[in-house]
Design an enzyme around this catalytic site. Sequence first.
Site, PDB file in Angstrom:
ATOM      1  N   HIS A  11      47.310 -17.506 -79.895  1.00 19.03           N
ATOM      2  CA  HIS A  11      47.751 -18.169 -81.132  1.00 19.03           C
ATOM      3  C   HIS A  11      47.301 -19.608 -80.934  1.00 19.03           C
ATOM      4  O   HIS A  11      47.741 -20.266 -79.973  1.00 19.03           O
ATOM      5  CB  HIS A  11      49.281 -18.052 -81.266  1.00 19.03           C
TER       6      HIS A  11
ATOM      7  N   HIS B 218      46.598 -23.162 -80.183  1.00 18.89           N
ATOM      8  CA  HIS B 218      47.535 -24.190 -79.740  1.00 18.89           C
ATOM      9  C   HIS B 218      46.796 -25.319 -79.046  1.00 18.89           C
ATOM     10  O   HIS B 218      45.719 -25.120 -78.485  1.00 18.89           O
ATOM     11  CB  HIS B 218      48.599 -23.605 -78.805  1.00 18.89           C
TER      12      HIS B 218
ATOM     13  N   CYS C 259      54.240 -16.847 -82.352  1.00 16.30           N
ATOM     14  CA  CYS C 259      54.861 -16.526 -83.650  1.00 16.30           C
ATOM     15  C   CYS C 259      56.357 -16.282 -83.442  1.00 16.30           C
ATOM     16  O   CYS C 259      57.178 -16.690 -84.269  1.00 16.30           O
ATOM     17  CB  CYS C 259      54.199 -15.307 -84.293  1.00 16.30           C
TER      18      CYS C 259
END
Length: 117
Positions: A95, A97, A6
């Site tokens: 996150h 990916h 982020c």
Amino acid sequence: MDCLFCKIIAGEIPSTKVYEDEYVYSFKDIAPIAPVHNLIIPKQHICCANGVDESNSAVVGKVFEAAAKIAKAEGMESYRIINNCGEDAGQTVFHLHFHMVGGVKMGWGPESLGKTE
Ligand code: 5GP
Ligand code: ZN
């Protein structure tokens, strides 16, 4: 949110950008395992493949749309897209990916799963 990717999307941590659109950001992996090693991530924070559901699955399609564009731009016809989900699979950044690796002829077999016996 204390999330490395982020922060990369927000530009708070520098990255080598490969592609960006409304939904997706792509950048070079800091520790490449192949001549081409891009990470492709949704801008929306989703922890991992286990966090994909009806409400957010459309961004996964956007990731693959971006992958095709990136490959074309890089003149790369063959590549592998890898998602590690969970610690035992090697996920270190939580996150969602996708690793896009290419630029080399790749094998496929037990070695690629870390099994040697
Ligand atoms: P995972 O192991 O979670 O599937 O993949 C995380 C990937 O992120 C690794 O391949 C690692 O090299 C990459 N990575 C970790 N920190 C950074 C960073 O700060 N910048 C970039 N560009 N890649 C990173
Ligand atoms: Zn995040």
